[in-house]
Design a protein around this motif. Structure first.
Motif, PDB file in Angstrom:
ATOM      1  N   PHE A  11      -9.231 -19.155  19.903  1.00  0.00           N
ATOM      2  CA  PHE A  11      -9.674 -17.956  19.446  1.00  0.00           C
ATOM      3  C   PHE A  11      -8.910 -17.933  17.855  1.00  0.00           C
ATOM      4  O   PHE A  11      -9.254 -17.680  16.731  1.00  0.00           O
ATOM      5  N   VAL A  12      -7.623 -18.007  17.742  1.00  0.00           N
ATOM      6  CA  VAL A  12      -6.706 -17.930  16.715  1.00  0.00           C
ATOM      7  C   VAL A  12      -7.241 -19.104  15.760  1.00  0.00           C
ATOM      8  O   VAL A  12      -7.415 -18.923  14.454  1.00  0.00           O
ATOM      9  N   ASP A  13      -7.413 -20.330  16.264  1.00  0.00           N
ATOM     10  CA  ASP A  13      -7.951 -21.420  15.407  1.00  0.00           C
ATOM     11  C   ASP A  13      -9.127 -21.007  14.617  1.00  0.00           C
ATOM     12  O   ASP A  13      -9.537 -21.402  13.455  1.00  0.00           O
ATOM     13  N   ALA A  14     -10.051 -20.406  15.605  1.00  0.00           N
ATOM     14  CA  ALA A  14     -11.398 -20.233  15.051  1.00  0.00           C
ATOM     15  C   ALA A  14     -11.462 -19.031  13.981  1.00  0.00           C
ATOM     16  O   ALA A  14     -12.424 -19.015  13.130  1.00  0.00           O
ATOM     17  N   HIS A  15     -10.542 -18.204  14.109  1.00  0.00           N
ATOM     18  CA  HIS A  15     -10.567 -17.031  13.020  1.00  0.00           C
ATOM     19  C   HIS A  15      -9.254 -16.803  12.626  1.00  0.00           C
ATOM     20  O   HIS A  15      -8.897 -15.721  12.231  1.00  0.00           O
ATOM     21  N   ARG A  16      -8.421 -17.911  12.235  1.00  0.00           N
ATOM     22  CA  ARG A  16      -7.142 -17.913  11.521  1.00  0.00           C
ATOM     23  C   ARG A  16      -7.229 -17.117  10.159  1.00  0.00           C
ATOM     24  O   ARG A  16      -6.530 -16.424   9.892  1.00  0.00           O
ATOM     25  N   GLU A  17      -8.229 -17.175   9.472  1.00  0.00           N
ATOM     26  CA  GLU A  17      -8.393 -16.716   8.054  1.00  0.00           C
ATOM     27  C   GLU A  17      -8.419 -15.194   8.299  1.00  0.00           C
ATOM     28  O   GLU A  17      -7.960 -14.486   7.488  1.00  0.00           O
ATOM     29  N   VAL A  18      -9.554 -14.667   9.030  1.00  0.00           N
ATOM     30  CA  VAL A  18      -9.739 -13.296   9.385  1.00  0.00           C
ATOM     31  C   VAL A  18      -8.541 -12.711   9.821  1.00  0.00           C
ATOM     32  O   VAL A  18      -7.855 -11.622   9.363  1.00  0.00           O
ATOM     33  N   ILE A  19      -7.590 -13.127  10.760  1.00  0.00           N
ATOM     34  CA  ILE A  19      -6.478 -12.808  11.105  1.00  0.00           C
ATOM     35  C   ILE A  19      -5.297 -12.789  10.307  1.00  0.00           C
ATOM     36  O   ILE A  19      -4.513 -11.469  10.114  1.00  0.00           O
ATOM     37  N   THR A  20      -5.288 -13.897   9.406  1.00  0.00           N
ATOM     38  CA  THR A  20      -4.182 -13.801   8.346  1.00  0.00           C
ATOM     39  C   THR A  20      -4.505 -12.629   7.392  1.00  0.00           C
ATOM     40  O   THR A  20      -3.516 -12.003   7.105  1.00  0.00           O
ATOM     41  N   GLU A  21      -5.762 -12.485   7.056  1.00  0.00           N
ATOM     42  CA  GLU A  21      -6.227 -11.410   6.092  1.00  0.00           C
ATOM     43  C   GLU A  21      -5.800  -9.922   6.647  1.00  0.00           C
ATOM     44  O   GLU A  21      -5.550  -9.093   5.765  1.00  0.00           O
ATOM     45  N   TYR A  22      -6.445  -9.987   7.828  1.00  0.00           N
ATOM     46  CA  TYR A  22      -5.710  -8.526   8.380  1.00  0.00           C
ATOM     47  C   TYR A  22      -4.289  -8.231   8.352  1.00  0.00           C
ATOM     48  O   TYR A  22      -4.025  -6.892   7.819  1.00  0.00           O
ATOM     49  N   PHE A  23      -3.313  -9.089   8.364  1.00  0.00           N
ATOM     50  CA  PHE A  23      -1.973  -8.950   8.218  1.00  0.00           C
ATOM     51  C   PHE A  23      -1.637  -8.616   6.736  1.00  0.00           C
ATOM     52  O   PHE A  23      -0.875  -8.000   6.455  1.00  0.00           O
ATOM     53  N   VAL A  24      -2.360  -9.450   5.863  1.00  0.00           N
ATOM     54  CA  VAL A  24      -2.048  -9.590   4.565  1.00  0.00           C
ATOM     55  C   VAL A  24      -2.566  -7.853   4.100  1.00  0.00           C
ATOM     56  O   VAL A  24      -1.811  -7.201   3.335  1.00  0.00           O
ATOM     57  N   ASP A  25      -3.607  -7.460   4.678  1.00  0.00           N
ATOM     58  CA  ASP A  25      -4.191  -6.198   4.159  1.00  0.00           C
ATOM     59  C   ASP A  25      -3.369  -5.157   4.284  1.00  0.00           C
ATOM     60  O   ASP A  25      -2.967  -4.087   3.578  1.00  0.00           O
ATOM     61  N   ALA A  26      -2.772  -5.300   5.726  1.00  0.00           N
ATOM     62  CA  ALA A  26      -1.904  -4.105   5.745  1.00  0.00           C
ATOM     63  C   ALA A  26      -0.697  -4.312   5.246  1.00  0.00           C
ATOM     64  O   ALA A  26      -0.073  -3.048   4.999  1.00  0.00           O
ATOM     65  N   GLU A  27       0.021  -5.171   4.931  1.00  0.00           N
ATOM     66  CA  GLU A  27       1.007  -5.291   4.266  1.00  0.00           C
ATOM     67  C   GLU A  27       0.776  -4.849   2.856  1.00  0.00           C
ATOM     68  O   GLU A  27       1.764  -4.184   2.477  1.00  0.00           O
ATOM     69  N   MET A  28      -0.400  -5.025   2.468  1.00  0.00           N
ATOM     70  CA  MET A  28      -0.682  -4.548   0.934  1.00  0.00           C
ATOM     71  C   MET A  28      -0.735  -2.904   1.021  1.00  0.00           C
ATOM     72  O   MET A  28      -0.180  -2.354  -0.009  1.00  0.00           O
ATOM     73  N   ARG A  29      -1.430  -2.514   2.010  1.00  0.00           N
ATOM     74  CA  ARG A  29      -1.443  -0.891   2.081  1.00  0.00           C
ATOM     75  C   ARG A  29      -0.055  -0.329   2.340  1.00  0.00           C
ATOM     76  O   ARG A  29       0.137   0.647   1.785  1.00  0.00           O
ATOM     77  N   ARG A  30       0.887  -1.155   3.020  1.00  0.00           N
ATOM     78  CA  ARG A  30       2.119  -0.524   3.161  1.00  0.00           C
ATOM     79  C   ARG A  30       2.883  -0.333   1.728  1.00  0.00           C
ATOM     80  O   ARG A  30       3.522   0.402   1.521  1.00  0.00           O
ATOM     81  N   GLN A  31       2.972  -1.789   1.080  1.00  0.00           N
ATOM     82  CA  GLN A  31       3.435  -1.778  -0.297  1.00  0.00           C
ATOM     83  C   GLN A  31       2.893  -0.685  -1.293  1.00  0.00           C
ATOM     84  O   GLN A  31       3.686   0.009  -1.941  1.00  0.00           O
ATOM     85  N   GLN A  32       1.528  -0.667  -1.119  1.00  0.00           N
ATOM     86  CA  GLN A  32       0.968   0.567  -1.830  1.00  0.00           C
ATOM     87  C   GLN A  32       1.357   1.854  -1.621  1.00  0.00           C
ATOM     88  O   GLN A  32       1.662   2.917  -2.690  1.00  0.00           O
ATOM     89  N   ARG A  33       1.528   2.508  -0.393  1.00  0.00           N
ATOM     90  CA  ARG A  33       2.112   3.535  -0.118  1.00  0.00           C
ATOM     91  C   ARG A  33       3.459   3.865  -0.657  1.00  0.00           C
ATOM     92  O   ARG A  33       3.827   4.942  -1.130  1.00  0.00           O
ATOM     93  N   TYR A  34       4.065   2.820  -0.543  1.00  0.00           N
ATOM     94  CA  TYR A  34       5.435   2.835  -1.177  1.00  0.00           C
ATOM     95  C   TYR A  34       5.510   3.102  -2.542  1.00  0.00           C
ATOM     96  O   TYR A  34       6.323   3.778  -3.152  1.00  0.00           O
ATOM     97  N   PHE A  35       4.929   2.139  -3.430  1.00  0.00           N
ATOM     98  CA  PHE A  35       4.855   2.459  -4.719  1.00  0.00           C
ATOM     99  C   PHE A  35       4.327   3.771  -5.176  1.00  0.00           C
ATOM    100  O   PHE A  35       4.640   4.466  -6.412  1.00  0.00           O
ATOM    101  N   HIS A  36       3.434   4.413  -4.554  1.00  0.00           N
ATOM    102  CA  HIS A  36       2.964   5.661  -4.564  1.00  0.00           C
ATOM    103  C   HIS A  36       3.851   6.750  -4.876  1.00  0.00           C
ATOM    104  O   HIS A  36       3.551   7.818  -5.399  1.00  0.00           O
ATOM    105  N   THR A  37       5.065   6.613  -4.062  1.00  0.00           N
ATOM    106  CA  THR A  37       6.195   7.280  -3.865  1.00  0.00           C
ATOM    107  C   THR A  37       6.876   7.659  -5.487  1.00  0.00           C
ATOM    108  O   THR A  37       7.419   8.701  -5.624  1.00  0.00           O
ATOM    109  N   SER A  38       6.763   6.606  -6.208  1.00  0.00           N
ATOM    110  CA  SER A  38       7.533   6.750  -7.358  1.00  0.00           C
ATOM    111  C   SER A  38       6.719   5.796  -8.395  1.00  0.00           C
ATOM    112  O   SER A  38       6.729   4.653  -8.548  1.00  0.00           O
ATOM    113  N   ARG A  39       5.959   6.733  -9.408  1.00  0.00           N
ATOM    114  CA  ARG A  39       4.961   5.917 -10.053  1.00  0.00           C
ATOM    115  C   ARG A  39       5.172   6.165 -11.584  1.00  0.00           C
ATOM    116  O   ARG A  39       5.958   7.165 -11.980  1.00  0.00           O
ATOM    117  N   ASN A  40       4.771   5.241 -12.502  1.00  0.00           N
ATOM    118  CA  ASN A  40       4.711   5.616 -13.761  1.00  0.00           C
ATOM    119  C   ASN A  40       3.474   5.991 -14.189  1.00  0.00           C
ATOM    120  O   ASN A  40       2.838   5.457 -14.568  1.00  0.00           O
TER     121      ASN A  40
END
Length: 203
Positions: free
Chosen positions: A1-30
């Motif tokens: 399953f992981v081999d067949a869906h590796r790109e989707v799985i990776t993108e899921y974790f990257v998206d989560a990381e991006m959203r977490r980083q965006q929330r952090y940046f939103h606390t102190s903005r220019n």
């Protein structure tokens, strides 16, 4: 399953990381810089407060942390949209090089910041940014005819239909002898936060 869906799985974790980083940046903005980008390019974007050093030109805006050892920069620029061929990778890169050559010259006369096209050729993929078509480019930049400098970059190019222009938001890193993954991911979170504003501006 992981081999067949590796790109989707990776993108899921990257998206989560991006959203977490965006929330952090939103606390102190220019907020001032965000407003400049919105007024100039009709783009909503979250710019963290550590980005302070700026330069503005015609259809061009640059903001940086100004750190000599670990540089993180965001540039935003716009060009008229006249042809479908502008979505092609070669056209995006050529436009990018011409914009940087005019607006971000190096310290040595005649030097400028260009794309590394041979060692690790840039890649392009299409994504949906806030539900709209977007071209994402990843690759390396280097100084041309000058200092030995370079690093990774990521950019999003979107169509501002109201003003019939292509708007590009790019993040790039310069951090010699350092791991640049997390530094670039931080900039990618900023780039991903950008989208065409629903509240239109007059141009």
């Amino acid at each position: 399953f992981v081999d067949a869906h590796r790109e989707v799985i990776t993108e899921y974790f990257v998206d989560a990381e991006m959203r977490r980083q965006q929330r952090y940046f939103h606390t102190s903005r220019n907020v001032e810089a965000e407003q400049i980008v919105k007024d100039s390019f009709n783009i909503d974007i979250t710019l963290p407060s550590f980005l302070k050093l700026t330069k503005q030109g015609k259809d061009f805006y640059w903001i940086s942390n100004g750190n000599l050892d670990v540089r993180q920069d965001i540039v935003v620029y716009a060009v008229p949209y006249t042809s479908m061929s502008q979505w092609e990778l070669a056209s995006i890169l050529d436009t990018r090089d011409s914009i940087m050559r005019c607006n971000l010259p190096g310290s040595k006369k005649g030097s400028w910041m260009g794309i590394e096209r041979e060692v690790l050729p840039p890649t392009l993929d299409t994504i949906a940014s806030d539900g709209k078509f977007c071209c994402r480019v990843r690759g390396l930049w280097k100084m041309m005819d000058g200092e030995i400098m370079g690093g990774p970059f990521i950019s999003h190019t979107m169509l501002d239909e109201e003003h019939q222009r292509l708007v590009t938001i790019e993040g790039f890193v310069f951090a010699p002898s350092r791991d640049k993954r997390n530094l670039l991911r931080q900039l990618e979170a900023i780039v991903r936060s950008s989208h065409i504003s629903e509240q239109t501006t007059e141009k």
